[in-house]
Enzyme design. Structure first.
Site, PDB file in Angstrom:
ATOM      1  N   ASN A 188       0.868  -1.180   0.000  1.00  0.00           N
ATOM      2  CA  ASN A 188       0.000   0.000   0.000  1.00  0.00           C
ATOM      3  C   ASN A 188       0.903   1.227   0.000  1.00  0.00           C
ATOM      4  O   ASN A 188       1.516   1.550   1.004  1.00  0.00           O
ATOM      5  CB  ASN A 188      -0.880  -0.034   1.262  1.00  0.00           C
ATOM      6  CG  ASN A 188      -1.663   1.251   1.449  1.00  0.00           C
ATOM      7  OD1 ASN A 188      -1.775   2.062   0.526  1.00  0.00           O
ATOM      8  ND2 ASN A 188      -2.211   1.443   2.633  1.00  0.00           N
ATOM      9  N   TRP A 189       0.978   1.867  -1.147  1.00  0.00           N
ATOM     10  CA  TRP A 189       1.897   3.007  -1.275  1.00  0.00           C
ATOM     11  C   TRP A 189       1.332   4.299  -0.676  1.00  0.00           C
ATOM     12  O   TRP A 189       2.030   5.294  -0.590  1.00  0.00           O
ATOM     13  CB  TRP A 189       2.242   3.227  -2.758  1.00  0.00           C
ATOM     14  CG  TRP A 189       3.281   2.269  -3.267  1.00  0.00           C
ATOM     15  CD1 TRP A 189       3.775   1.155  -2.630  1.00  0.00           C
ATOM     16  CD2 TRP A 189       3.974   2.357  -4.510  1.00  0.00           C
ATOM     17  NE1 TRP A 189       4.721   0.552  -3.407  1.00  0.00           N
ATOM     18  CE2 TRP A 189       4.865   1.249  -4.573  1.00  0.00           C
ATOM     19  CE3 TRP A 189       3.925   3.235  -5.588  1.00  0.00           C
ATOM     20  CZ2 TRP A 189       5.710   1.034  -5.675  1.00  0.00           C
ATOM     21  CZ3 TRP A 189       4.754   3.010  -6.687  1.00  0.00           C
ATOM     22  CH2 TRP A 189       5.638   1.930  -6.717  1.00  0.00           C
ATOM     23  N   LYS A 190       0.072   4.308  -0.326  1.00  0.00           N
ATOM     24  CA  LYS A 190      -0.562   5.516   0.227  1.00  0.00           C
ATOM     25  C   LYS A 190      -0.317   6.705  -0.722  1.00  0.00           C
ATOM     26  O   LYS A 190      -0.264   6.518  -1.924  1.00  0.00           O
ATOM     27  CB  LYS A 190      -0.039   5.762   1.635  1.00  0.00           C
ATOM     28  CG  LYS A 190      -0.101   4.495   2.491  1.00  0.00           C
ATOM     29  CD  LYS A 190       0.188   4.708   3.925  1.00  0.00           C
ATOM     30  CE  LYS A 190       0.071   3.372   4.649  1.00  0.00           C
ATOM     31  NZ  LYS A 190       0.145   3.467   6.083  1.00  0.00           N
ATOM     32  N   HIS A 200      -9.337   1.541   4.696  1.00  0.00           N
ATOM     33  CA  HIS A 200      -8.067   1.672   5.428  1.00  0.00           C
ATOM     34  C   HIS A 200      -8.268   2.657   6.583  1.00  0.00           C
ATOM     35  O   HIS A 200      -9.043   3.609   6.467  1.00  0.00           O
ATOM     36  CB  HIS A 200      -6.971   2.168   4.473  1.00  0.00           C
ATOM     37  CG  HIS A 200      -5.615   2.137   5.101  1.00  0.00           C
ATOM     38  ND1 HIS A 200      -5.172   3.120   5.942  1.00  0.00           N
ATOM     39  CD2 HIS A 200      -4.625   1.212   5.052  1.00  0.00           C
ATOM     40  CE1 HIS A 200      -3.953   2.814   6.370  1.00  0.00           C
ATOM     41  NE2 HIS A 200      -3.599   1.658   5.842  1.00  0.00           N
ATOM     42  N   GLU A 226      -6.618   5.047   7.597  1.00  0.00           N
ATOM     43  CA  GLU A 226      -6.386   6.466   7.275  1.00  0.00           C
ATOM     44  C   GLU A 226      -7.599   7.068   6.573  1.00  0.00           C
ATOM     45  O   GLU A 226      -7.878   8.263   6.718  1.00  0.00           O
ATOM     46  CB  GLU A 226      -5.105   6.593   6.428  1.00  0.00           C
ATOM     47  CG  GLU A 226      -3.869   6.395   7.290  1.00  0.00           C
ATOM     48  CD  GLU A 226      -2.692   5.741   6.585  1.00  0.00           C
ATOM     49  OE1 GLU A 226      -2.660   5.711   5.343  1.00  0.00           O
ATOM     50  OE2 GLU A 226      -1.800   5.229   7.306  1.00  0.00           O
ATOM     51  N   GLU A 238      -5.281  -4.470  10.695  1.00  0.00           N
ATOM     52  CA  GLU A 238      -4.232  -3.461  10.831  1.00  0.00           C
ATOM     53  C   GLU A 238      -4.460  -2.648  12.101  1.00  0.00           C
ATOM     54  O   GLU A 238      -5.219  -1.668  12.083  1.00  0.00           O
ATOM     55  CB  GLU A 238      -4.243  -2.523   9.621  1.00  0.00           C
ATOM     56  CG  GLU A 238      -3.972  -3.208   8.302  1.00  0.00           C
ATOM     57  CD  GLU A 238      -3.376  -2.245   7.299  1.00  0.00           C
ATOM     58  OE1 GLU A 238      -2.294  -2.524   6.802  1.00  0.00           O
ATOM     59  OE2 GLU A 238      -3.971  -1.195   7.044  1.00  0.00           O
ATOM     60  N   GLY A 254       2.865   2.452  10.480  1.00  0.00           N
ATOM     61  CA  GLY A 254       3.857   3.505  10.258  1.00  0.00           C
ATOM     62  C   GLY A 254       4.612   3.929  11.506  1.00  0.00           C
ATOM     63  O   GLY A 254       5.297   4.949  11.512  1.00  0.00           O
ATOM     64  N   SER A 268       3.623  -1.972  10.205  1.00  0.00           N
ATOM     65  CA  SER A 268       5.074  -2.070  10.377  1.00  0.00           C
ATOM     66  C   SER A 268       5.644  -3.443  10.023  1.00  0.00           C
ATOM     67  O   SER A 268       6.578  -3.924  10.664  1.00  0.00           O
ATOM     68  CB  SER A 268       5.475  -1.657  11.805  1.00  0.00           C
ATOM     69  OG  SER A 268       5.123  -0.307  12.045  1.00  0.00           O
ATOM     70  N   GLY A 279       2.901  -1.022   4.127  1.00  0.00           N
ATOM     71  CA  GLY A 279       3.057   0.358   3.675  1.00  0.00           C
ATOM     72  C   GLY A 279       4.511   0.652   3.365  1.00  0.00           C
ATOM     73  O   GLY A 279       5.018   0.354   2.277  1.00  0.00           O
ATOM     74  N   GLY A 280       5.208   1.222   4.341  1.00  0.00           N
ATOM     75  CA  GLY A 280       6.579   1.717   4.169  1.00  0.00           C
ATOM     76  C   GLY A 280       7.510   0.745   3.453  1.00  0.00           C
ATOM     77  O   GLY A 280       8.227   1.128   2.525  1.00  0.00           O
TER      78      GLY A 280
HETATM   79  P1  PGA Z   1       3.057   0.372   7.406  1.00  0.00           P
HETATM   80  O1  PGA Z   1       1.591   0.621   6.833  1.00  0.00           O
HETATM   81  O2  PGA Z   1       3.525  -0.962   6.870  1.00  0.00           O
HETATM   82  O3  PGA Z   1       3.883   1.511   6.903  1.00  0.00           O
HETATM   83  O4  PGA Z   1       2.946   0.346   8.894  1.00  0.00           O
HETATM   84  C1  PGA Z   1       0.672  -0.437   6.680  1.00  0.00           C
HETATM   85  C2  PGA Z   1      -0.638   0.074   6.115  1.00  0.00           C
HETATM   86  O5  PGA Z   1      -1.093   1.144   6.536  1.00  0.00           O
HETATM   87  O6  PGA Z   1      -1.256  -0.590   5.261  1.00  0.00           O
END
Ligand code: PGA
Length: 264
Positions: free
Chosen positions: A10-12, A96, A98, A169, A175, A215, A236-237
């Site tokens: 997930n590149w956001k 998600h 966010e 999640e 993050g 994470s 994500g990251g």
């Molecule tokens: P993260 O994000 O791996 O950077 O913690 C995961 C996500 O929000 O899907």
């Protein structure tokens, strides 16, 4: 029932078209895998990602990060299933945390999006997870259970369970570098599976893939992906760098090579 591991990125709101090209150029060393590979860039980089992914020798799907619950019409800024399917995009992350937080998406809105995705033969990845305060207040199970029940409320009974993906999640782990302990992540994913079994059937629940997100990185992915109720990761990251993404796929391969540890 065998569930195919999924390694979803997930590149956001990261990754221009130029960045996307660079990322895919770095996937030369992507190993062969039985896992389903998925990268979800921003809308503006989707077409470039689709084109670049076609050049890889492995199959890697491209997905979106959200989608409208309606077919089309007066929804400024929204993108429909039809528009994504036109680009050959079948996967979509929905709900998600966010989007729940910043766009105030409700379980009811997410339920419409999930139903819309299934109606269009897409593969929704419905996200759930508790906040730090909810975990501290010991209401994790209650929160996650109601998110699952409400977000999947419109899933038709005749759905093929392999078409439905849920991502657990924990918001406090996203993050932050704070990964949820693998045993605890597995416990909550097991609770999600039990909740789905209660809504549909044991058979259905055993076919739904449940990912862990928060994470995940190459160093902890094998332990997480190897848990009995965890069928891969939403990352994500660590999905933004080709070398890290390759490390995640290698972790999935290591899990698949140890059937006793595998969640199947
Ligand atoms: P993260 O994000 O791996 O950077 O913690 C995961 C996500 O929000 O899907």
């Amino acid at each position: 029932m065998t569930r195919q591991l999924m390694v979803a990125g997930n590149w956001k709101m990261n990754g221009t078209q130029a960045y996307t090209k660079e990322f895919f150029a770095g996937l030369d060393a992507l190993p062969d895998t039985a896992a389903e590979l998925l990268i979800c860039p921003a809308f503006t980089s989707l077409q470039v990602a689709v084109d670049e992914a076609k050049k890889l020798s492995q199959s890697l799907a491209i997905g979106a990060q959200t989608m409208a619950g309606a077919d089309n019409g007066a929804y400024t800024g929204q993108v429909s299933a039809e528009m994504l399917l036109e680009m050959d995009i079948k996967h979509v992350i929905l709900g998600h945390s966010e989007r729940r937080q910043y766009q105030e998406e409700s379980n009811a809105a997410i339920a419409e999006q999930v139903a819309q995705a299934l109606k269009n033969n897409m593969i929704p990845i419905a996200c759930v997870g508790e906040t730090f305060n909810e975990r501290e207040a010991a209401i994790t199970d209650k929160v996650v259970t109601s998110q699952v029940e409400e977000s999947l409320a419109n899933v038709p009974k005749e759905t093929n369970p392999s078409q439905l993906v849920v991502a657990y999640e924990p918001v406090w782990a996203i993050g932050t570098g704070k990964t949820c302990d693998a045993a605890e992540a597995n416990r909550v994913c097991g609770l999600i599976r039990k909740t789905i079994a209660g809504m549909f059937s044991d058979n259905f629940a055993n076919g739904v893939r449940i990912l862990y997100g928060g994470s995940v990185k190459p160093a902890n992915a094998e332990e997480l992906f190897g848990q009995s109720d965890i069928d891969g990761g939403l990352v994500g990251g660590a999905s933004l760098k080709a070398a890290d993404y390759i490390g995640l796929v290698e972790a999935a391969n290591n899990v698949a090579a140890q059937p006793a540890m595998c969640g199947v």
